[in-house]
Design an enzyme around this catalytic site. Structure first.
Site, PDB file in Angstrom:
ATOM      1  N   LYS A 159       1.061  -0.990  -0.531  1.00 50.09           N
ATOM      2  CA  LYS A 159      -0.034   0.157   0.245  1.00 50.09           C
ATOM      3  C   LYS A 159       0.791   1.298   0.074  1.00 50.09           C
ATOM      4  O   LYS A 159       2.274   1.399   0.061  1.00 50.09           O
ATOM      5  CB  LYS A 159      -1.024  -0.030   1.095  1.00 50.09           C
ATOM      6  CG  LYS A 159      -2.034  -1.480   1.320  1.00 50.09           C
ATOM      7  CD  LYS A 159      -3.283  -1.438   0.273  1.00 50.09           C
ATOM      8  CE  LYS A 159      -3.287  -3.178  -0.335  1.00 50.09           C
ATOM      9  NZ  LYS A 159      -4.246  -3.286   1.131  1.00 50.09           N
TER      10      LYS A 159
HETATM   11  C1  LIG Z   1      -5.390  -3.917   0.639  1.00 51.64           C
HETATM   12  C2  LIG Z   1      -6.714  -4.287   1.204  1.00 51.64           C
HETATM   13  C3  LIG Z   1      -7.657  -3.666   2.254  1.00 51.64           C
HETATM   14  C4  LIG Z   1      -6.981  -4.760   3.695  1.00 51.64           C
HETATM   15  O1  LIG Z   1      -5.901  -4.882   3.631  1.00 51.64           O
HETATM   16  P1  LIG Z   1      -5.031  -5.473   5.251  1.00 51.64           P
HETATM   17  O2  LIG Z   1      -3.798  -6.485   4.308  1.00 51.64           O
HETATM   18  O3  LIG Z   1      -5.640  -6.762   5.338  1.00 51.64           O
HETATM   19  O4  LIG Z   1      -3.752  -4.407   5.562  1.00 51.64           O
HETATM   20  C5  LIG Z   1      -9.135  -5.077   2.200  1.00 51.64           C
HETATM   21  N1  LIG Z   1      -9.112  -3.786   1.373  1.00 51.64           N
HETATM   22  C6  LIG Z   1      -9.146  -4.230   0.352  1.00 51.64           C
HETATM   23  C7  LIG Z   1      -9.503  -3.363  -1.541  1.00 51.64           C
HETATM   24  C8  LIG Z   1      -7.678  -4.089  -0.525  1.00 51.64           C
HETATM   25  O5  LIG Z   1      -6.927  -4.234  -1.073  1.00 51.64           O
END
Ligand SMILES: *Cc1c(COP(=O)(O)O)cnc(C)c1O
Length: 665
Positions: A187
């Site tokens: 992210k």
């Molecule tokens: C990455 C992501 C999440 C949550 O990710 P975690 O790995 O739990 O931090 C939730 N929704 C979307 C669309 C994502 O790309």
């Protein structure tokens, strides 16, 4: 192609710099490694950056979603609207609370949750909407919030892709009731694993603070420091979702450079857009004028009208050139769990499905260099040039059939920024017969025959239709009709109607063969006499189909048509066609094949298309009447024994490879 001078360029690499490492190192030296002062500071700084009253650090974006849904009181039996085009976590968090995720399709411009479709999915049990700011582009929040307010629903934003992003000048994080961020490794800023929930509401913040650590009324660091007391109370069965100080230290350090990282992402995205658009082979991301995009992902869509290869092959070609890519996402409803447990099936969400068939995400991250990006662009240029279709020119007027289907096309199947695709892809079948020479039959007579024929068939056949409907209704549980998304005239999708012949809630392969265990006993009988196709007279009355015309296919197959095959879309699809007659026992042919879908796509379909294209070139009243009579004759009792399968070139028992070699291209 991959040389020693160009090592593999991964799809993603996080950017961890000296100061990030120092921050984590410092925490290790203090001795306070789990949740403590740094987590509290990370929360404060994050809340300030977003402008939210409360920010709660947790150990994942998924935990953030779970806590937010719990805070607004989502419970067993509630329904929560979630886009089908998202990561597993968005809907999974709903299921943690025993609620039902109700999937919704996306709009064909931004691939964000379609607010109008969300509105239509609301029932008396709906409690919340979870929009995902897909790829980093904010959803159209105003209509969504308006709909939510009107139905007393809460809005929890999944902003895992959207740090930072703005909608109509406002930063994502305070628009909905609660907003969930992720600091997963890929992210925009990362803590390895981690997440944050923001909200203005004190009550929800309190609830989440308690639930993120075992439902205990005090945070650990208060208990063990001098001002704390040993006493604690368990208020609810909570979770273990706290963020450690090691992670928080990294988070604080990353947050400081959030804007700088974002600038780099924006520059990379702008260069992709500037240099890839000219290739014409890909649809590029469309950005709404009223948003600022976070550019978490840069998603291309292959234009099947321009390239002879499918997305999977483009990924393979890039990999051979040392470039990593990814696909975001396989729509939730296509996964076995959502299919088997929640009854979703292929065809339910056509925009997301068409998107998924064509999409791939390019490397886009601050740790990549300009040279890295040059390589990606050069590789795509090479692939586009190598696999470009020969140009087909199309007279646009031929697409219009007055009084026929409503405009505009709903699917993104043939869409492009300039709309020229549908025209390009579709029409050279008509090239041999310029518009002025279209016979009266083609312009008017065929439609008249359709209306008269379908009305007569439904009226005369009504006792039979009712008997079939009753057999389906009472033979097994499930609806009377089965709808399947097919591609119609000019690439417009429509739902073909059939009597249901399979057990309800069954997905599985796209093609059906004789002896398929999914078929019910009533279904077997209906299919034997092709009675399951009777409801298609309704498709004819609606103008989506003709009595005679090329058989419509599912979008997955159409996406793989070559330019010549695409021209079949210049004709309204039919209930019967010369190819249906030739392959009237297709299911028996398929039953003999170990890999039916491959056999269908590689052998049967090209043959069928060739036969139907020949028909398209020579449509006439006489030919249509002959085909209709031929079809009737073949279906009458007593005429099914001399099982004709296919022309001489096709031998059902020969291996696929041999037959592929002989199949028309
Ligand atoms: C990455 C992501 C999440 C949550 O990710 P975690 O790995 O739990 O931090 C939730 N929704 C979307 C669309 C994502 O790309």
């Amino acid at each position: 192609m991959q040389s020693a001078s160009s090592p593999f360029l991964p799809f993603h690499l996080p950017l961890i710099e000296e100061d990030d490492m120092r921050a984590v190192h410092d925490v290790l030296k203090t001795g306070w490694i789990t949740t403590g002062p740094r987590a509290a500071r990370f929360e404060q700084e994050f809340a300030q950056y977003i402008g939210a009253r409360h920010a709660l650090a947790v150990n994942s974006g998924t935990a953030a979603l779970h806590l937010a849904l719990d805070a607004i009181g989502i419970n067993e039996g509630d329904e929560v609207l979630v886009p089908t085009l998202t990561f597993a976590a968005t809907a999974e968090a709903v299921i943690y609370l025993k609620a039902r995720p109700v999937l919704v399709d996306c709009d064909a411009e931004t691939f964000n949750l379609d607010p109008a479709l969300a509105g239509r999915a609301i029932t008396a049990n709906t409690r919340a909407i979870v929009p995902v700011h897909f790829a980093g582009q904010p959803c159209d929040m105003d209509p969504l919030l308006h709909t939510a307010r009107a139905h007393n629903l809460k809005v929890i934003e999944d902003a895992a892709h959207a740090l930072p992003a703005r909608y109509r000048g406002k930063i994502i994080g305070t628009l909905g009731d609660l907003t969930c961020f992720s600091f997963y490794a890929t992210k925009s800023i990362t803590t390895g694993e981690g997440g944050m929930v923001t909200t203005h509401d004190e009550g929800w913040a309190d609830r989440m603070r308690v639930m993120r650590l075992h439902g205990i009324s005090k945070d650990a660091w208060k208990r063990y420091t001098a001002e704390g007391s040993w006493r604690y109370e368990i208020l609810a069965p909570g979770f273990k979702y706290n963020l450690t100080d090691m992670q928080a230290a990294l988070g604080i350090s990353q947050l400081l450079k959030c804007e700088r990282l974002w600038s780099r992402r924006k520059a990379l995205a702008a260069r992709y857009t500037a240099e890839l658009g000219a290739l014409g082979a890909f649809d590029l991301p469309a950005v709404r004028p009223d948003v600022e995009h976070a550019w978490h992902l840069y998603v291309l869509r292959i234009r099947p009208a321009e390239l002879t290869i499918h997305r999977d092959r483009v990924i393979e070609e890039l990999k051979q050139r040392g470039i990593g890519t990814s696909v975001h996402f396989i729509p939730l409803h296509l996964h076995p769990y959502y299919r088997d447990h929640w009854g979703y099936r292929r065809g339910d969400f056509p925009v997301a499905e068409d998107y998924f068939e064509r999409c791939l995400s390019l490397p886009l991250y601050p740790a990549m260099s300009d040279d890295d990006q040059t390589r990606v662009i050069a590789a795509l240029q090479e692939i586009a040039n190598r696999y470009r279709r020969a140009a087909v020119s199309v007279p646009a007027e031929l697409l219009q059939e007055p009084g026929d289907l409503p405009q505009p096309a709903v699917s993104g199947l043939m869409r492009s920024q300039d709309g020229a695709d549908a025209e390009n892809a579709v029409l050279c079948a008509a090239e041999r017969r310029p518009r002025g020479e279209h016979s009266w039959y083609l312009r008017r007579g065929k439609r008249l025959l359709d209306l008269v024929g379908a009305t007569a068939a439904l009226a005369l056949g009504s006792p039979l239709v009712l008997a079939c409907a009753a057999a389906v209704r009472f033979g097994s549980s499930g609806p009377v009709f089965f709808r399947q998304r097919r591609v119609g005239l000019a690439g417009r999708p429509f739902d073909v109607l059939k009597f249901r012949t399979m057990k309800s809630g069954n997905a599985g392969p796209l093609v059906t063969a004789a002896g398929d265990p999914r078929i019910t006993s009533a279904g077997r009988w209906l299919r034997r006499w092709k009675l399951d196709e009777l409801p298609q007279f309704l498709n004819v009355l609606k103008g989506e189909m003709s009595l005679v015309g090329p058989r419509p296919e599912v979008p997955e197959y159409v996406a793989k048509y070559n330019a010549a095959q695409h021209t079949v879309l210049a004709h309204k699809p039919g209930i019967t066609s010369p190819a249906s007659l030739t392959f009237i026992d297709e299911e028996a042919v398929l039953a003999a094949q170990p890999d039916r879908e491959s056999y269908y796509a590689a052998v049967l379909l090209p043959h069928k298309l060739e036969i139907d294209l020949e028909y398209c070139r020579t449509v006439s009243l006489a030919a249509d009447l002959q085909i209709l009579l031929g079809t009737l004759r073949r279906l009458l009792p007593g005429n099914r024994d001399g099982r004709q399968t296919a022309p001489g070139t096709l031998n059902a028992s020969a291996p696929i490879a041999e037959q592929v070699a002989s199949a028309p291209r």
